[in-house]
Design an enzyme around this catalytic site. Sequence first.
Site, PDB file in Angstrom:
ATOM      1  N   ASP A  33      46.035  40.072  43.821  1.00 61.50           N
ATOM      2  CA  ASP A  33      46.594  40.311  42.271  1.00 61.50           C
ATOM      3  C   ASP A  33      46.487  41.034  41.808  1.00 61.50           C
ATOM      4  O   ASP A  33      47.408  41.516  41.059  1.00 61.50           O
ATOM      5  CB  ASP A  33      45.167  39.553  41.620  1.00 61.50           C
ATOM      6  CG  ASP A  33      44.782  37.978  41.722  1.00 61.50           C
ATOM      7  OD1 ASP A  33      45.955  36.981  41.965  1.00 61.50           O
ATOM      8  OD2 ASP A  33      44.557  37.235  42.045  1.00 61.50           O
TER       9      ASP A  33
HETATM   10  P1  NAP Z   1      42.520  38.575  45.703  1.00 63.37           P
HETATM   11  O1  NAP Z   1      44.133  38.743  44.639  1.00 63.37           O
HETATM   12  O2  NAP Z   1      41.729  37.701  45.628  1.00 63.37           O
HETATM   13  O3  NAP Z   1      43.662  38.308  46.942  1.00 63.37           O
HETATM   14  C1  NAP Z   1      42.152  38.686  48.056  1.00 63.37           C
HETATM   15  C2  NAP Z   1      44.130  38.066  49.285  1.00 63.37           C
HETATM   16  O4  NAP Z   1      43.270  38.836  50.535  1.00 63.37           O
HETATM   17  C3  NAP Z   1      44.316  36.916  49.553  1.00 63.37           C
HETATM   18  O5  NAP Z   1      45.423  36.770  48.920  1.00 63.37           O
HETATM   19  C4  NAP Z   1      44.413  36.682  50.618  1.00 63.37           C
HETATM   20  O6  NAP Z   1      46.122  35.625  51.335  1.00 63.37           O
HETATM   21  C5  NAP Z   1      43.902  37.242  51.399  1.00 63.37           C
HETATM   22  N1  NAP Z   1      43.075  37.473  52.631  1.00 63.37           N
HETATM   23  C6  NAP Z   1      41.768  36.422  52.689  1.00 63.37           C
HETATM   24  N2  NAP Z   1      41.221  36.677  54.520  1.00 63.37           N
HETATM   25  C7  NAP Z   1      41.572  37.532  54.878  1.00 63.37           C
HETATM   26  C8  NAP Z   1      41.999  38.467  55.556  1.00 63.37           C
HETATM   27  N3  NAP Z   1      40.409  37.642  56.684  1.00 63.37           N
HETATM   28  N4  NAP Z   1      42.624  38.338  56.454  1.00 63.37           N
HETATM   29  C9  NAP Z   1      43.907  39.971  55.427  1.00 63.37           C
HETATM   30  N5  NAP Z   1      43.793  38.508  54.319  1.00 63.37           N
HETATM   31  C10 NAP Z   1      43.438  37.874  53.853  1.00 63.37           C
HETATM   32  O7  NAP Z   1      42.170  40.304  45.875  1.00 63.37           O
HETATM   33  P2  NAP Z   1      42.319  41.584  45.310  1.00 63.37           P
HETATM   34  O8  NAP Z   1      44.028  41.898  44.823  1.00 63.37           O
HETATM   35  O9  NAP Z   1      41.345  42.047  45.700  1.00 63.37           O
HETATM   36  O10 NAP Z   1      42.168  40.594  44.289  1.00 63.37           O
HETATM   37  C11 NAP Z   1      40.688  41.037  43.038  1.00 63.37           C
HETATM   38  C12 NAP Z   1      41.396  39.699  42.764  1.00 63.37           C
HETATM   39  O11 NAP Z   1      39.616  39.485  41.642  1.00 63.37           O
HETATM   40  C13 NAP Z   1      41.255  40.335  40.830  1.00 63.37           C
HETATM   41  O12 NAP Z   1      41.927  38.950  39.887  1.00 63.37           O
HETATM   42  C14 NAP Z   1      40.506  40.206  39.995  1.00 63.37           C
HETATM   43  O13 NAP Z   1      40.718  39.873  39.215  1.00 63.37           O
HETATM   44  C15 NAP Z   1      39.216  39.088  40.534  1.00 63.37           C
HETATM   45  N6  NAP Z   1      37.919  40.170  40.058  1.00 63.37           N
HETATM   46  C16 NAP Z   1      37.106  40.641  40.998  1.00 63.37           C
HETATM   47  C17 NAP Z   1      35.756  40.753  39.916  1.00 63.37           C
HETATM   48  C18 NAP Z   1      36.023  42.852  40.720  1.00 63.37           C
HETATM   49  O14 NAP Z   1      34.415  43.515  39.902  1.00 63.37           O
HETATM   50  N7  NAP Z   1      35.974  42.981  41.251  1.00 63.37           N
HETATM   51  C19 NAP Z   1      35.066  40.108  39.673  1.00 63.37           C
HETATM   52  C20 NAP Z   1      35.785  38.855  39.070  1.00 63.37           C
HETATM   53  C21 NAP Z   1      37.309  39.018  39.492  1.00 63.37           C
HETATM   54  P3  NAP Z   1      45.528  35.372  52.574  1.00 63.37           P
HETATM   55  O15 NAP Z   1      44.749  33.542  51.826  1.00 63.37           O
HETATM   56  O16 NAP Z   1      46.915  34.625  52.785  1.00 63.37           O
HETATM   57  O17 NAP Z   1      45.230  35.161  53.519  1.00 63.37           O
END
Ligand code: NAP
Length: 458
Positions: free
Chosen positions: A382
């Site tokens: 994301d």
């Molecule tokens: P993300 O959008 O959740 O994407 C994580 C990606 O990691 C997934 O597409 C997944 O794809 C991949 N993944 C999972 N396990 C894996 C593995 N073992 N090896 C390789 N890839 C793997 O993560 P992000 O880009 O870090 O974004 C964070 C999201 O969380 C944002 O939307 C944010 O708003 C939200 N959020 C963050 C917080 C905070 O405080 N940081 C709090 C609440 C919400 P596959 O399944 O295809 O592998």
Amino acid sequence: MTDHFVRISYLLAAGLFVLSLKWMSAPQTSRRGVLAGEAGMLLAIVGTLVRHEVVDYQWILVAFVLGSAIGVPLAYLMPMTAVPQRTAISHAFGALAAALIGTAEYYRHTPSTFVMTALITETLLGFVTFTGSLMAFGKLQEILPTRPIVYKGQNVVNLSILAGAVMIGVYLIFNPTQLWLYPIFAGMALLFGVLLIVPIGGADMPTVIALLNSYAGLSACAMGFALDNKLLIIAGALDGSSGFILSIIMCRAMNRSFTNVLFGAFGQVQASAADARKKLVRSALAEEAAEILDSSRLVIVVPGYGLAVAQAQHKLRELFDVLTKRGVDVRFAIHPVAGRMPGHMNVLLAEADIPYDKLFEMDEINGEFTQADVALVIGANDVTNPGARHDKSSPIYGMPILNTDHARTVMVIKRSMNPGFAGIDNELYYMDKTLMLFGDAKAFLSSVVKELAAVKAG
Ligand code: NAP
């Protein structure tokens, strides 16, 4: 003499709490921040134990042993990816403690209207936070269904229960002798805590936890007024305000409002995400990825939640070392909400001893992607989606993102085309300059490091 000692220890503890928060806001000083917080808490406890109100040390010893028996395993056994649920459960304990102390104070003597106001505030927030945090823990640990549970008229039911609890609480403030009403008040507050969290999706729990943290702090602050303890007022106010500020920062970084988090049922896979999987992407193997990285001058790594899931931080460190030795400038771009908790990526990279001066906040590094030969996205999704800039129908529209699409080549390590937290497809994957590196982050990075070593040997 004792009073003097208590006052000084409280004053020092309050100062250490403030410094602790300040130091914890930067990776370079965060360890010092944790130590300052711990020292402050030790002083606060010692100061409290020598107060003449303490009549029996036996029970304190029992509580100390019991608390340590729960706290020590919690700290050492829960993995890093489980920190959000660990935080939730510790808030639940803190809030329960505040609510129980308030309850005991109420039954011990008939409080004045002022103390009663503080007690009702303390116990209302404490009970709500207790069950709310337990529900958050259950959802994050997947003991409970993580999807939002919604039904018609839910908000009316929830608000009526809260209004009922508040009305009984106000009545009790002016009529504290009506002891029979108190269990009804407490029961309604406990029920409201459960109902508040049920409609929120598991993915939104980290933001909710920050908010619950704030409630627990305010409850402790009210307890300070009830017990006439200035340190509790200060510590509770710091906890309450920092939790609140944190939840605002998280909402802002996701471009979402509080109401959207609390009532938005976010995190469900959308139909468009499934459709988009039919589009074509270019993929590559570790060998090709290693060659491209080897011939780069500047590589910007974008870590995300998947890096934490795969526990690939140490492999990433190996890649960093290999590339740096070969003269490649490797930097890390940290999005404020990458991962699932604030500072998630900083902690993960620090665990692998990646130098702090190679970590850059989004605003610092976003202009540099145009000069980067490679943007290497590892388990992030994301936070790199260009759709956030222009797709008004996207749930992440308006969320600031890392400009990975400005780099010459984009490489994305993830296991599949599955969406991330927001449940939406990522335009980045279909760009001509993007190479998908399918696989688990740890395994893939390990292959890339091996390939680079082979190039070196050859
Ligand atoms: P993300 O959008 O959740 O994407 C994580 C990606 O990691 C997934 O597409 C997944 O794809 C991949 N993944 C999972 N396990 C894996 C593995 N073992 N090896 C390789 N890839 C793997 O993560 P992000 O880009 O870090 O974004 C964070 C999201 O969380 C944002 O939307 C944010 O708003 C939200 N959020 C963050 C917080 C905070 O405080 N940081 C709090 C609440 C919400 P596959 O399944 O295809 O592998």
